[in-house]
Each structure stands twice: as C-alpha cells, then as structure tokens.
Design a protein around this motif. Structure first.
Motif, PDB file in Angstrom:
ATOM      1  N   SER A 141      -2.729 -11.786  -3.807  1.00 32.07           N
ATOM      2  CA  SER A 141      -3.985 -12.276  -3.235  1.00 32.07           C
ATOM      3  C   SER A 141      -3.756 -12.891  -1.864  1.00 32.07           C
ATOM      4  CB  SER A 141      -4.604 -13.306  -4.187  1.00 32.07           C
ATOM      5  OG  SER A 141      -5.731 -13.920  -3.603  1.00 32.07           O
ATOM      6  N   TYR A 142      -2.702 -13.701  -1.747  1.00 34.37           N
ATOM      7  CA  TYR A 142      -2.417 -14.334  -0.458  1.00 34.37           C
ATOM      8  C   TYR A 142      -2.042 -13.290   0.593  1.00 34.37           C
ATOM      9  CZ  TYR A 142      -0.127 -17.108   3.138  1.00 34.37           C
ATOM     10  OH  TYR A 142       0.237 -17.650   4.340  1.00 34.37           O
ATOM     11  N   LEU A 143      -1.263 -12.313   0.204  1.00 33.21           N
ATOM     12  CA  LEU A 143      -0.853 -11.264   1.139  1.00 33.21           C
ATOM     13  C   LEU A 143      -2.061 -10.471   1.629  1.00 33.21           C
ATOM     14  CD1 LEU A 143       1.852 -10.134   2.255  1.00 33.21           C
ATOM     15  CD2 LEU A 143       1.728  -8.389   0.470  1.00 33.21           C
ATOM     16  N   THR A 144      -2.978 -10.198   0.706  1.00 28.79           N
ATOM     17  CA  THR A 144      -4.191  -9.474   1.090  1.00 28.79           C
ATOM     18  C   THR A 144      -5.020 -10.292   2.061  1.00 28.79           C
ATOM     19  OG1 THR A 144      -4.211  -8.374  -1.061  1.00 28.79           O
ATOM     20  CG2 THR A 144      -6.258  -8.343   0.194  1.00 28.79           C
ATOM     21  N   ALA A 145      -5.166 -11.598   1.777  1.00 28.66           N
ATOM     22  CA  ALA A 145      -5.941 -12.460   2.682  1.00 28.66           C
ATOM     23  C   ALA A 145      -5.250 -12.610   4.029  1.00 28.66           C
ATOM     24  CB  ALA A 145      -6.142 -13.833   2.030  1.00 28.66           C
ATOM     25  N   LEU A 146      -3.918 -12.638   4.011  1.00 27.34           N
ATOM     26  CA  LEU A 146      -3.151 -12.830   5.234  1.00 27.34           C
ATOM     27  C   LEU A 146      -3.393 -11.681   6.211  1.00 27.34           C
ATOM     28  CD1 LEU A 146      -1.049 -14.869   6.360  1.00 27.34           C
ATOM     29  CD2 LEU A 146       0.734 -13.364   5.455  1.00 27.34           C
ATOM     30  N   PHE A 147      -3.506 -10.484   5.671  1.00 25.96           N
ATOM     31  CA  PHE A 147      -3.707  -9.312   6.530  1.00 25.96           C
ATOM     32  C   PHE A 147      -5.086  -8.700   6.307  1.00 25.96           C
ATOM     33  CE2 PHE A 147       0.899  -9.587   5.871  1.00 25.96           C
ATOM     34  CZ  PHE A 147       1.329  -9.619   7.198  1.00 25.96           C
ATOM     35  N   SER A 148      -6.058  -9.544   6.028  1.00 27.53           N
ATOM     36  CA  SER A 148      -7.402  -9.037   5.754  1.00 27.53           C
ATOM     37  C   SER A 148      -8.003  -8.321   6.956  1.00 27.53           C
ATOM     38  CB  SER A 148      -8.322 -10.189   5.323  1.00 27.53           C
ATOM     39  OG  SER A 148      -8.374 -11.178   6.352  1.00 27.53           O
ATOM     40  N   HIS A 149      -7.577  -8.731   8.164  1.00 25.67           N
ATOM     41  CA  HIS A 149      -8.123  -8.084   9.368  1.00 25.67           C
ATOM     42  C   HIS A 149      -7.549  -6.682   9.561  1.00 25.67           C
ATOM     43  CE1 HIS A 149      -4.460 -10.305  10.338  1.00 25.67           C
ATOM     44  NE2 HIS A 149      -4.220  -9.359  11.252  1.00 25.67           N
ATOM     45  N   VAL A 150      -6.533  -6.317   8.776  1.00 27.52           N
ATOM     46  CA  VAL A 150      -5.960  -4.981   8.875  1.00 27.52           C
ATOM     47  C   VAL A 150      -6.511  -4.097   7.743  1.00 27.52           C
ATOM     48  CG1 VAL A 150      -3.758  -3.722   9.187  1.00 27.52           C
ATOM     49  CG2 VAL A 150      -3.875  -6.160   9.683  1.00 27.52           C
ATOM     50  N   ALA A 151      -7.441  -4.642   7.001  1.00 28.08           N
ATOM     51  CA  ALA A 151      -7.959  -3.932   5.831  1.00 28.08           C
ATOM     52  C   ALA A 151      -8.583  -2.602   6.241  1.00 28.08           C
ATOM     53  CB  ALA A 151      -8.979  -4.808   5.125  1.00 28.08           C
ATOM     54  N   PRO A 152      -8.519  -1.608   5.352  1.00 26.00           N
ATOM     55  CA  PRO A 152      -7.830  -1.680   4.069  1.00 26.00           C
ATOM     56  C   PRO A 152      -6.332  -1.538   4.238  1.00 26.00           C
ATOM     57  CG  PRO A 152      -8.742   0.496   4.358  1.00 26.00           C
ATOM     58  CD  PRO A 152      -9.187  -0.283   5.544  1.00 26.00           C
ATOM     59  N   LEU A 153      -5.562  -2.292   3.417  1.00 27.22           N
ATOM     60  CA  LEU A 153      -4.111  -2.198   3.478  1.00 27.22           C
ATOM     61  C   LEU A 153      -3.652  -0.859   2.909  1.00 27.22           C
ATOM     62  CD1 LEU A 153      -2.915  -5.737   2.286  1.00 27.22           C
ATOM     63  CD2 LEU A 153      -3.039  -4.866   4.607  1.00 27.22           C
ATOM     64  N   ALA A 154      -2.795  -0.209   3.640  1.00 23.54           N
ATOM     65  CA  ALA A 154      -2.214   1.055   3.171  1.00 23.54           C
ATOM     66  C   ALA A 154      -0.751   0.764   2.852  1.00 23.54           C
ATOM     67  CB  ALA A 154      -2.348   2.139   4.235  1.00 23.54           C
TER      68      ALA A 154
END
Length: 829
Positions: free
Chosen positions: A635-648
C-alpha cells in the motif's frame, strides 16, 4: 532528515550504585516487602479482601513469576488479622437418623473441649458404672427386689406343688423348665415300666391328672411372668436410678464448660440429652459378664458385649473436623492440590468382613470448611485439571452451602452400603482465584454466571514504571530472598546490576519487569557463585558471572546458528554494498531463552502487471502478521508512486535460507529498502542490518526483541571482525527500549559499531545508499507540485527519482508489449 547515530550512554540504562543509599542489603532485610510497581493490584486486593459481601471474590490476573500468589497471601494474612476467629465445626451421631450426621458449630476452642469432655465421660463411665453396680448399697437394693420376687414366686410354686402332690406327681424346676414325675403309693418315683404295668383304669386316671397338672403349670407361668417382668423392670429402674446421677454429673460438667453463647445451643442440648438416654438404655453393656460361665460361649458373649459397648461409646463421641483452637485471626488457606476430597471434604470407609462401614467419625473436612470465616487461595488451572471440580465449586458459589459427599456421589455408598449424608453447613469464605489474562477472559466468555461471582479483578502488570521507590523496593526483595534462603547479602553494585536486569527483561529503560521470580532466581544464582569463591558479600562480578552462566546453559541453539554463518553454510554478507539485498534482524524465542539472528532479504523487480509477490506467503511459510506487513508495504509503495500510476511492476521478496516460517512485521522496512534498491539500482550497505515496521505513511514503528536482535547482528559482525562500517538501523521509537550488553557499548564507544535510528523510512534509505531519498513527506509534497513533464526530464538525484525512472520504463515496456500483442491480433483477424 538523515538517520542519527546514538551515543553509548543512550544504548543502556546504567544505575549508579551510590544512589541506592545502602552499603549492603543486610540493612534492608527487616523492612516489609512492598507491592513493587503493583499499586493498582494492591488497591484492588485490599478492597476485595476487606469487603464482606457475597459474590465479591477475587480473580487475580498475572503471569507466573509476577509475585501474585505470595503478595496475595501476604494481603490475605493482613486482612485475616482484622477478622474474628471463626467457630469450630463438629459432626455428631444422629440418634434419630443415623445416616444423617449432625453438624455443630462451637466457638473456637470449644470443639476440642467438647470432644475431650465426651471422651473423658466415656472413659470414666466404663470405670465408674461397674464399681457402682458392685457397691453394697446397690446390691442390697437389688437383692431386696430379688427376694420380693422370689417370695411371690415361691408362694405360687407351693400351690402348684401341692396340686401336683395331690395327684401323685412330684414337680421340680431344672434349667428353667418344669419337670414332673409320677410317684407310687409310698411317694417313690415310678419307672416307665412300672407305670405301664398299672391297670388300665389307673393309667386313665393318671392321664387325666397329668392333663390337669399341665393346665395348672400354664396358669402358674401366666401368673408369674408379670411378676418376673416387674422384677426386671424394677432392677432396670434401680440401675437407671443409681447410674443416672453419674451420667448427669458428667454431662453437667460438659454443659458448664461450654458457657459461651453458641448458635447451635438447642441442637447441642438435645444431642446431650440423647446421649444420656442412650447410655442409660444400655447400662448392662458397661458390666462385664460373669467369668464363671467359661468356655467359648462365655468368651464370645464377652467379646460381643465389648463390641456393643464400643459402638455405643463411638456414637457418643465428637468428630472435630475443624479445630480453630489457638487461632488469633481468621484462617488463610492455600490449597495447592485441589481435588474433590481436599477441597470439599471426604468420608472414609472402614471395612469389616464383607461390609463397608462409615459413621460420623469418618467425615473429614476439606479446605473450604477449614477456611470458613477467612480466605482460601486457589489456582484456576488446578481446578480445571480434575473433571467436575470447577462445576462443583460453581454450585457452591451459587448457594454458599457445602455438603460432604460420598466418593460415589450422594445416595450411593461403596460396596452397596447406604451412603452417609452429613448435614450441610453454610460456609462464609472469600475465594482468591489466580489465573492468567487468557484464563480470565475465557471464563468471562464461557461461564458468565460463575465469572460474576468474582467481581474484584486484581490485575498484575507484566512491567511498571521505574522510580527510585521501585528500585528501593526491589532491593528489599533481594534482601528478603537472602534472609529467607540464608544467602550472602548483596552490595550496592550487585543490586544495581540486578535492577538493570529488570529493565532488560522489560526491554525498557523507563520500566521494570514484573517477573520477580526471575529476579529471585538471579539473586540465588549470584549468591551461589559468591559462596563458591568464598565471598561474604555478592558483588557486581558475581551477578555478571551468573548472567553469563545462565546464557551458557541455554544458548546452544544460538551457538549452532552462528556457527553456520562462520562456516559459510548460511550466506550473510557483512561488508560492501549489493543491489536488491539487505540484512534484516529476527528474534527466536525458545520459551526459556531468546536470541537474535540475522537473515538475508532479497528483492527482484521486473516490468509486468502482477504487483508485489511475497514468496513466503505463496508457499504458506508466513504468518498473518507478516502478511499484513507486506500488504501495508504494498500500500505504501503504491501511494509513494501514485503519480506514476498505473504501476507496471512485477516484484518478488524472499527471506533467504529461511525454512521454518516467518512471522511478524518487523522486517517490512528492510523489505521496502530491498525493493527500492532493486528499482533504483543503488546498492545497499551490507554491514548495516535493519529492523522496523512501517505504516501506510512511511512512519517507522517500534518492534519487539530489539536488544536480542542488535546483539545477534553484533555477534555475527564481531566474529568476522569489526571494521567500523557495521551497525544497525532501528526505529527511533525503540530507543527507550535499548538495554544492550556492555560489549556492544564498548564497540560503539570505540567507533567499531554503530546504532542508527530512523523515524521515517526516508531516513534509512539515505543511510543505506549514501544518496538522498526524495521520499520524506516534505520532498514528496514538493515533487507533487512539480510538473510531470519536468519530472520526466529531472536529473537522477535521489533514490525516489531513480526508482521512478525505472517504473516509467517498465510502464513503457508494458505499453509497447501490449501494442505488439494487439497488432498481432488485428493481423490475425
């Protein structure tokens, strides 16, 4: 903000012996032992023990070794001193219903007095009654009655004899039988042959005369039987009249001796009257049979008389089951072996030939009856060990009455005999029940009716805030251990180390452990080493030696694991920097010994769509807490790079060479750093081991076993050789929990080892990579204010930026791969 290094004095609480205020614990040995750090429990115990109301029994929560039993015993003794001495309890034979013995309560000490008085009475009557019956006055009165009867009987017999003689018969008495003989003309007895030789007419006359004589004999017996009964009644009345003063006098002395007002006065008076009636009704049993009878028949009769007399006197005896003679306070009973018999009492049966016998003297009181008017201490675990014991105690708590039962249950004695049913008695007792926290709440859930009987909760804490007062109280505990066990006393430097050990066991510089059994054990072991070297005062070196010896007795598994690192079986890198790899610290708890041990964590990242893969979870080798930590990490990793979403992203994390399973979330910071290292391509320092849990905002949370974990990593590094680059990275919130071994402090002081703390994960990654993290909350806010276009062309200055560039590259690769798949699909169509 970078991770900060701690100074040596921050790594352990050190107590100055000079502040303790004594030269030896001998000065403290006579001081009362306080409730060390357990003021809440003390107040609850005093309230419950002092409240004389039903259903306010005490449930004591606490772990083994917390002093809960000894402190409650001390509190019970104090409370008991304020209560009156309870009455004695006796069981008496019930002359009306022999199978239902009577219960009798008497003021303390009078039960013994009544028992002795009845025993003395039985002994005296056995001696006095035969003497009285053999006295001249009694014999004269008996002979007078006998002569009167004999005169009346002789007069009636003379009439019968004249009647027989007139019809030519001679009559006599032989062995209690009437015997008559036909006589001739001269009065001589006729033989059978002579009688048959008489003429027929004469024989007919003789037959008629014999019939008349038999009729007259019957009239004689009918007339003399009332005279015989009158004689017997007169003799019995004479015996009773003569012996009654003896019995009355004996019972009067007993009654006079029990002058205090008792609740059961009417019951006792009635029973004593029944005793008098029973003794006077069987006076013959006190008089030995005539020895002139001789032979086996006479011996058997005498034995039967003695047995009957013993039975009579046994019914007159008092069974004192609870004797409070000599007490000055209410009773305090500690029942360490509760069973149906020891807790509720028992009835013991004696065997006589093929029958099983029991009477009121077979009744034995249990702990509850002995604790009447006072307190009893029980352990819940012991009660649960015997089937049906807790259920019976629950019934007792509901009604407050106790009936001692046969072993086979009410109404069924062993061997088919009718069971005794002693009279139930009211029991006023305060129960102190000891159990663990888990047992307390399990009882609340499973048996709420029984649980509500224990309305006073006495909660012993595992640890408590340390103050000069608690340090002084712990020193008193050490002094009392020395006094109780005859050990050499402790010097202040030794006590200081014992106190520091209580902080170590609590893993807290501000709090002490409440496991005083450990403190007592350390005192005993230290004193033993002092005596072994011939010392008279335990010193700090003795305590250190005792701790070292204790470790030596328990640390074989730890030695084997560290040997596996030294021998190269376990792959742990202690120097240099490696990408996607980090050393974490774990704790292994064997129950009687805990130690820390390093474990390698590796991470790999790829372009993809599957997200984070926890390999331990996939193979069912991780516990729920560890799985939760990985999900928080994701969850933290997803929030950390939320501006790069969607994470591939495809990523995998694994604990290397871990085969027994993983539990706990203390490795989640290390797992995050391994992932960021793989994404950014920046290597991590292998000489620094990491522990710490993170939340969804990147804040580092404290973990358990921090001292063992640091010492485990330190040992691995020192075995290979400290080079000044090694250390540990721990949560800043764990700083107060540090109570590290002095060998670690020495290495830190010499600059060979370092202890770093972090409050946010961004601080740790900067230390491990040597690059700015770009992950702190301030940096992330600034990054979100920047334009995405500017970020795409930003210089790779931070760990965050490097990882972001990798993630963008992964996304482009996935997009290209997706477009290619779509193109092939179109051509196929």
């Amino acid at each position: 903000m970078p991770a900060s290094a701690l100074a040596p004095h921050q790594l352990r609480l050190t107590i100055d012996p000079a502040t303790l205020g004594f030269a030896s614990t001998a000065e403290l040995q006579d001081l009362p032992l306080p409730w060390i750090g357990q003021e809440r429990a003390q107040a609850a115990a005093q309230f419950g023990l002092g409240l004389h109301q039903p259903d306010y029994h005490l449930f004591v929560l606490g772990e083994v070794g917390s002093g809960r039993a000894s402190l409650l015993r001390q509190a019970m003794q104090t409370a008991a001193a304020e209560r009156a001495v309870p009455p004695d309890l006796c069981y008496l034979h019930n002359f009306d219903k022999p199978d239902h013995p009577l219960a009798l309560r008497l003021p303390a000490g009078q039960g013994r007095q009544l028992r002795q008085g009845m025993a003395d009475m039985a002994k005296n009557l056995q001696a006095d009654i035969p003497k009285h019956l053999a006295a001249a006055a009694f014999k004269a009165d008996a002979e007078r009655i006998e002569k009167t009867w004999q005169a009346q009987e002789s007069e009636a017999f003379a009439v019968l004899d004249a009647f027989a003689e007139a019809r030519q018969f001679r009559i006599s008495r032989e062995g209690g039988q009437m015997v008559f003989t036909l006589t001739g003309p001269k009065g001589q007895p006729l033989t059978e042959a002579e009688a048959r030789a008489l003429p027929r007419e004469r024989r007919a006359e003789i037959d008629a005369a014999e019939h008349a004589l038999r009729t007259e004999i019957a009239r004689f017996l009918e007339a003399t039987r009332p005279l015989e009964r009158a004689r017997d009644d007169a003799l019995i009345a004479l015996r009773r009249h003569s012996i009654k003063p003896l019995v009355e006098h004996a019972l009067h002395d007993i009654r006079q001796g029990l002058r205090k007002q008792i609740k059961d006065t009417v019951k006792l008076t009635h029973w004593l009257d029944q005793v008098e009636h029973a003794v006077l009704g069987d006076i013959d049993l006190f008089e030995p049979l005539d020895a002139e009878r001789g032979g086996d028949q006479g011996t058997d009769a005498e034995d039967d008389r003695k047995d009957a007399l013993d039975d009579l006197l046994a019914r007159c005896q008092v069974n004192l089951v609870v004797d409070n003679h000599g007490r000055t306070a209410a009773p305090v009973v500690v029942e360490d072996n509760p069973t149906q018999r020891t807790l509720f009492g028992s009835i013991e049966h004696g065997s006589d030939a093929d029958t099983v016998q029991a009477d009121h003297t077979s009744i034995h009181a249990g702990s509850l009856l002995k604790a009447h008017g006072g307190f009893i201490l029980l352990h819940l675990h012991d009660l649960a060990a015997e089937e049906g014991l807790w259920q019976r105690l629950r019934r007792f708590l509901r009604c407050g009455r106790l009936q001692i039962e046969e072993g086979g249950g009410p109404g069924h004695g062993p061997g088919g005999a009718v069971a005794l049913q002693p009279e139930p008695v009211d029991v006023d007792v305060k129960i102190v029940l000891i159990g663990s926290v888990d047992e307390y709440y399990a009882l609340q859930d499973a048996d709420p009716d029984a649980a509500r009987r224990f309305r006073v909760k006495v909660d012993f804490s595992d640890h408590f805030a340390a103050t000069p007062a608690t340090h002084h109280a712990t020193a008193i505990l050490v002094a009392q251990v020395c006094k109780k066990r005859g050990l050499p006393h402790f010097g202040p430097d030794a006590v200081a180390l014992v106190l520091e050990q209580t902080h170590r066991e609590a893993d807290d510089q501000r709090r002490q452990s409440g496991r005083f059994a450990h403190t007592e054990a350390l005192a005993i072991e230290s004193a033993a080493l002092c005596k072994a070297r011939g010392g008279t005062l335990v010193q700090a070196a003795d305590v250190l030696a005792a701790l070292a010896a204790r470790t030596q007795r328990h640390n074989q598994p730890e030695e084997e694991l560290h040997d596996s690192i030294t021998e190269g079986e376990r792959l742990i890198t202690l120097q240099g920097s490696i990408t996607g790899q980090i050393n974490a610290m774990t704790q292994i708890d064997l129950g009687d010994y805990r130690f820390g041990f390093p474990v390698r964590i590796t991470a790999r990242t790829f372009a993809g769509q599957e997200g984070l893969l926890n390999i331990e979870r996939e193979v069912d080798m991780s516990g729920p807490i560890h799985d939760k930590g990985v999900l928080i990490l994701h969850s933290y990793l997803t929030a950390l790079f939320s501006h790069v979403a969607p994470l591939a992203l495809n990523a995998s994390i694994v604990f290397e060479q871990e085969y027994s399973g993983v539990e706990g979330d203390s490795a989640s910071c290390a797992e995050l750093y391994a992932l960021l290292s793989s994404l950014s391509g920046l290597p991590l320092r292998q000489g620094i081991a990491v522990t710490g849990a993170l939340n969804q905002h990147g804040e580092v949370l404290p973990v358990g076993g921090i001292n063992e974990k640091i010492e485990g990593w330190f040992r691995a590094c020192s075995t290979a050789g400290l080079d000044g680059t090694q250390g540990v990275l721990i949560p800043a919130r764990n700083q107060r929990h540090l109570m590290l071994d002095r060998s670690v402090l020495d290495a830190v002081e010499r600059g060979l080892f370092h202890v770093y703390t972090m409050g946010h994960v961004s601080e740790g990654i900067a230390l491990l990579t040597g690059e700015a993290s770009g992950m702190s909350p301030a940096e992330l806010l600034q990054a979100q204010a920047d334009e995405l276009a500017d970020r795409a062309t930003a210089v790779e200055d931070t760990v965050m930026q490097r990882a972001e560039l990798t993630l963008r590259a992964y996304r482009r690769a996935c997009q290209v791969a997706g477009g290619a798949r779509r193109g092939r699909g179109a051509r196929g169509r």
